[in-house]
Design an enzyme around this catalytic site. Structure first.
Site, short mmCIF file in Angstrom:
data_model
loop_
_atom_site.label_atom_id
_atom_site.label_comp_id
_atom_site.label_asym_id
_atom_site.label_seq_id
_atom_site.Cartn_x
_atom_site.Cartn_y
_atom_site.Cartn_z
N ILE A 171 -32.35 -38.01 57.68
CA ILE A 171 -31.02 -38.36 57.16
C ILE A 171 -31.07 -39.55 56.21
O ILE A 171 -30.05 -39.95 55.68
CB ILE A 171 -30.03 -38.65 58.31
CG1 ILE A 171 -30.58 -39.77 59.21
CG2 ILE A 171 -29.74 -37.40 59.12
CD1 ILE A 171 -29.59 -40.22 60.28
N GLY A 172 -32.25 -40.10 56.02
CA GLY A 172 -32.38 -41.22 55.09
C GLY A 172 -33.82 -41.62 54.94
O GLY A 172 -34.66 -41.35 55.80
N GLY A 206 -36.54 -44.67 52.74
CA GLY A 206 -36.67 -45.82 51.87
C GLY A 206 -38.12 -46.22 51.76
O GLY A 206 -39.03 -45.49 52.19
N SER A 262 -39.75 -48.37 53.39
CA SER A 262 -40.44 -48.65 54.64
C SER A 262 -40.63 -47.42 55.52
O SER A 262 -41.37 -47.47 56.50
CB SER A 262 -39.68 -49.72 55.43
OG SER A 262 -38.38 -49.25 55.75
N GLY A 263 -39.96 -46.32 55.22
CA GLY A 263 -40.13 -45.12 56.03
C GLY A 263 -38.90 -44.24 56.01
O GLY A 263 -38.04 -44.35 55.13
N LYS A 312 -36.04 -44.48 63.36
CA LYS A 312 -36.68 -44.99 62.15
C LYS A 312 -38.19 -44.91 62.36
O LYS A 312 -38.73 -45.50 63.29
CB LYS A 312 -36.26 -46.42 61.86
CG LYS A 312 -36.93 -46.99 60.60
CD LYS A 312 -36.79 -48.49 60.50
CE LYS A 312 -35.40 -48.91 60.10
NZ LYS A 312 -35.31 -50.38 59.85
N ASP A 350 -30.51 -59.96 54.65
CA ASP A 350 -30.33 -58.76 53.83
C ASP A 350 -28.98 -58.12 54.14
O ASP A 350 -28.88 -56.92 54.38
CB ASP A 350 -31.46 -57.76 54.07
CG ASP A 350 -31.55 -56.70 52.96
OD1 ASP A 350 -30.94 -56.92 51.89
OD2 ASP A 350 -32.22 -55.68 53.15
#
Length: 959
Positions: A681-682, A684, A686-687, A703, A807
């Site tokens: 579902i996503g 980036g 980093s993974g 994640k 962040d």
């Protein structure tokens, strides 16, 4: 000589007196970035006309100083104590920092000292009670730490003691009960050790306000509080209080407001509460209360009654109809039953009624909107029946109507379809019949129309095409007929269209390529015919397409390959020809069954054209493949035996590396075995993030970090720690409702997995900056801002030592099913020194483009002020609906664009046009908070705890 003497007398008459000179010394000790004290440089005889200075009309001595809200910074100016007649000092809402010196007690004539909303740290001065005349001491929203000094029991005249929103620890001291003159005591929002409410507080018989919210209170509410006969406000909310509500509470003869929500209180509400004739607001929501609602509780003065999320039973008392001022009634999530009082709303200006998730039955009273104020009516999951009263269709103040899952029947009054302010109309899962009225054309604010699973019939009126704000139309499971209106393609904001399970005929209208925000299109189980429009393939964000069980014919448009679909179903139609190459995969097999003329390599589809051509060469290859096959099979069996043993061992190692941080009801094998590509579902740098549905039906987010995740050099001590270790270290000790929960994790070499609670509405950034942004009305956006601020405030002020996220951005604020916000992604977070003890240098910049505070241009020192700047950018996103950078801004970011536009045109061009401007005043106040947070000077930004307070005050919330 005579002229010299005369001139000297003349000059002395206009020379600044000693008090003016003292005040100019005060100015020299303070930073004044806005030059607010510019007139303090004048050489007037006295300073009485200077900003913030008030003098006695007879003696012309300074008796009051009010410098609040001027963005002043620096230590407390002790020169003020040299003004002999000074009675009142207010430096509220500035950036006064450092410690409060013991010498403050030399201000011997003070009656009022207000230093609230500053940055003062260190212990509370034990010398303060040495000021004999002090009546009002306001130190709310600072960074004071340590215990309340025992000397505070010695105040002689103190009437107001405000210590809320600090970092005080220890237990709540009983010796405060010695201050017999107290009228208001505010200790809320401190980090006290688990404390009982001192029974001695019952001796404070002059007390009118007692605020102990979020103080880590445990145990029972002492019956001695009933002795406080002058008490008007009692706030014990958000603690861990248990036991029953003492019957002595009914002795509070002057009480107007009681807030005891978010505790673990049990038992019944005392019947004697009916004697509390002055009670205006009672909030005991989110507890474990049982029994019935006392008849007498619903008195004539009652304005707000919140008892939601308890275990209450019985009926709603008839006496509620006599409350002439009642505007809020929230009883959802209980076991209440019976019918509603027939005169409910007849005598009161009811604005919000939420009775969802109970067992109420019968009809809705005609009188609910008798005063014309009703804005929200939520009756989800009850057993209400009968027709909707015609009077509801005349209630033009209405904003939300949610009647889902009841037993309503009959026709919906025409007026309800056309209510001008309604943005959510939810009638799903009832037995309504009839047609949608053409009056729907006047529902200009309607965003969500949910009428699925009813008995509606007739055609959809063309007037639906005039609802430019419509984001979702869900009308499945009805009996609609005719064609899908051509006007529907005009709705460019549509995200979801579900017309399945009806009797629609004809073709899909031309021009649906204008649905650029469409995420779901479900037209299954109708009588639609013709070809599938190739325009569907141009819808950029479509990920759910179901056209099954219709009579579509012709070939599947090759353009459908352009879509990034999570679900596709074209089964049981009359499609023919070959499958587009992209869909000729086993994972799409069930999507095409039941189309006799459709050809592909799957079983149950016709033989692929040209296959016979390949068969003529098969006999040449058979002999080769047989020999190779034998070798392959033998090798495969050997490999399988070896690999099976290896995989079993590796899996055992992987599972053995799991760590749980909460009690979990799922197996680790359920996680490891379900990390499929289709569940992503996503992703980036980093993974990837996977959505995993567990055996018990729950959903989690996983994640999976890539190998060699980039290290944060700033976190190196003796050994390097990567993003995985940082995030685990942060989240394993964080417990807050607005911080995303880490269930468990796995670190086994290449397998680094983090298992979080699943947030079904994704990130704020994804929702806000997509077509779904229309779902975020202003109350929802405000709630998101407050939730996120409370989460960050917890990190900055309630964690020991504090945590800086580093962040903060809209894509790291996640939304659950109810749009409650939670801060996520702690991969670059940093544990820092206590606020007030300096910042720590970073060797690399952390953060995201558009959110990074400007001081990073000249320093890499980290403190909480950088988070506050980033959060201010999020507030500006919520108000404007725009991302941090947009082509509209030119070379500016959103902060500079907002400042420039604000100066030139005010707020007219800043507020997101998707929001209801009836909230304009609230929106503007929150916008000002965002600008305060994004001040270029870190010292001028409020603390996150102050931000929470400012947001609460922006809409009149003080709890």
């Amino acid at each position: 000589m005579f002229l010299v003497v005369l001139l000297s007398l003349f000059l002395n008459a206009f020379a600044l007196n000693q008090e003016g000179l003292f005040l100019q010394r005060v100015k020299q000790t303070l930073a004044d970035p806005t030059n607010a004290l510019s007139d303090w440089d004048q050489r007037d005889p006295t300073p009485c006309d200077w900003l913030g200075v008030s003098c006695d009309s007879v003696t012309r001595r300074v008796h009051s100083l009010n410098l609040s809200h001027l963005q002043l910074a620096g230590p407390f100016p002790l020169f003020l104590c040299r003004l002999p007649s000074l009675r009142s000092i207010s430096l509220a809402n500035n950036s006064i920092s450092s410690f409060l010196p013991l010498e403050i007690s030399t201000c011997q004539n003070l009656t009022t000292l207000d230093l609230s909303l500053n940055l003062i740290a260190g212990p509370l001065p034990h010398s303060l009670p040495e000021i004999p005349t002090l009546r009002n001491l306001n130190l709310v929203m600072n960074n004071f730490s340590g215990e309340i000094p025992a000397s505070f029991a010695q105040f002689q005249s103190l009437q107001f003691l405000g210590l809320a929103g600090n970092l005080l620890n220890g237990t709540i001291p009983s010796f405060l009960s010695n201050i017999s003159t107290l009228r208001e005591l505010d200790l809320a929002y401190n980090t006290f050790s688990p404390s009982f409410i001192p029974s001695q507080f019952g001796n404070l018989t002059n007390l009118e306000q007692l605020f102990l919210a979020n103080c880590n209170l445990v145990g029972q509410i002492p019956s001695s509080l009933g002795w406080l006969t002058r008490l008007r406000n009692l706030d014990l909310s958000t603690n861990r209080l248990s036991g029953s509500i003492p019957s002595s509470i009914s002795e509070l003869k002057s009480i107007e407001q009681i807030e005891i929500y978010r505790n673990s209180l049990s038992g019944v509400l005392p019947l004697s509460m009916g004697n509390m004739t002055t009670l205006k607001r009672f909030d005991a929501s989110t507890n474990e209360l049982t029994g019935t609602i006392p008849t007498g509780l619903c008195g004539l003065q009652l304005e707000s009654l919140n008892l939601f999320e308890n275990r209450l039973e019985g009926t709603l008392p008839e006496s509620i109809t006599s409350s002439k001022y009642l505007h809020e009634l929230k009883l959802y999530n209980n076991n209440l039953s019976g019918t509603l009082p027939s005169q409910l709303g007849e005598n009161s200006p009811l604005k919000s009624l939420d009775l969802s998730y109970n067992q109420f039955s019968g009809e809705i009273p005609e009188s609910l909107c008798a005063k014309g104020k009703l804005e929200n009516i939520l009756l989800i999951n009850n057993s209400f029946s009968g027709k909707i009263p015609e009077s509801i269709g005349k209630c033009h103040s209405m904003g939300r109507i949610r009647f889902k899952h009841n037993l309503f029947s009959g026709q919906v009054p025409d007026g309800i379809w056309g209510l001008p302010r309604v943005f959510l109309l939810e009638l799903a899962e009832n037995s309504f019949s009839g047609q949608i009225s053409k009056m729907i054309s006047t529902a200009h604010n309607l965003s969500v129309l949910s009428i699925s699973n009813n008995q509606f019939s007739g055609s959809l009126p063309d007037e639906i095409g005039s609802l430019g704000a419509l984001v979702e139309i869900s009308a499945s499971g009805n009996g609609f007929t005719g064609r899908i209106p051509e006007s529907l393609v005009k709705l460019r904001q549509l995200v979801r269209v579900d017309l399945s399970g009806n009797k629609f005929e004809g073709r899909i209208p031309d021009g649906i390529n204008g649905w650029v925000n469409l995420n779901e299109l479900n037209l299954a189980n109708n009588k639609l015919s013709g070809g599938i429009p190739s325009d569907i393939g141009s819808l950029p964000v479509l990920n759910y397409l179901d056209l099954s069980c219709n009579s579509f014919s012709g070939q599947i448009p090759i353009q459908l390959q352009n879509l990034k679909l999570n679900a596709l179903n074209l089964s049981n139609n009359q499609l023919s020809g070959e499958l587009p190459p992209f869909f000729a995969k086993e994972m799409y097999r069930d999507s095409f069954l039941g189309n006799p003329g459709l050809c592909g390599d799957f079983e149950d589809l016709c033989p692929k054209i040209g296959r016979s051509k390949h068969r003529r060469y098969a006999w040449i290859l058979i002999s080769i493949f047989i020999l190779a096959g034998l070798v392959f099979v033998v090798g495969l069996i050997w490999f399988y035996m070896k690999y099976g043993s290896f995989k079993k061992n590796k899996r055992r190692v992987t599972i053995s590396k799991w760590r749980s941080f909460h009690k979990i009801g799922f197996s680790k094998f359920e996680i490891v075995d379900r990390l499929y590509v289709e569940n992503v579902i996503g992703s980036g740098a980093s993974g990837k993030v996977y959505k995993v549905v567990l055996d018990n039906g729950d959903t989690v987010a996983v994640k999976k970090l890539n190998r060699g995740v980039k290290k944060d050099d700033s976190l190196s001590t003796d050994t390097e720690r990567d993003e995985f270790e940082i995030e685990v270290e942060m989240l394993e000790k964080i417990r807050h409702k607005n911080i995303v929960r880490l269930w468990c994790c796995c670190n086994a070499g290449d397998s680094k997995l983090l298992v979080y609670e699943y947030m079904p509405n994704g990130s704020l950034g994804d929702v806000l900056h997509s077509s779904k942004g229309g779902l975020l009305d202003w109350p929802t956006r405000y709630k998101v801002a407050l939730d996120a601020a409370e989460g960050l405030s917890y990190l900055h002020h309630d964690c020991a030592p504090p945590i800086v996220h580093r962040d903060v951005k809209s894509s790291n604020i996640l939304l659950d099913a109810e749009f409650c916000a939670k801060v996520a992604d702690f991969g670059v977070a940093k544990i820092v020194k206590r606020v007030g003890q300096g910042a720590e240098p970073m060797s690399v910049i952390a953060g995201s483009y558009g959110y990074i505070a400007p001081e990073y241009a000249y320093t890499l020192r980290v403190n909480e002020k950088s988070d506050i700047y980033s959060f201010g950018v999020v507030i500006l996103e919520l108000v404007t609906g725009k991302p941090p950078y947009d082509p509209e801004f030119g070379d500016k970011d959103v902060v500079k664009w907002v400042c420039a536009t604000y100066d030139q045109n005010g707020t007219n061009q800043l507020i997101d046009p998707r929001m209801d401007l009836t909230y304009r005043e609230e929106i503007c106040r929150v916008l000002d908070i965002g600008l305060l947070c994004t001040n270029a000077l870190p010292i001028n930004r409020p603390s996150m705890r102050n931000v929470v307070k400012l947001l609460q005050e922006a809409v009149g919330r003080t709890s």
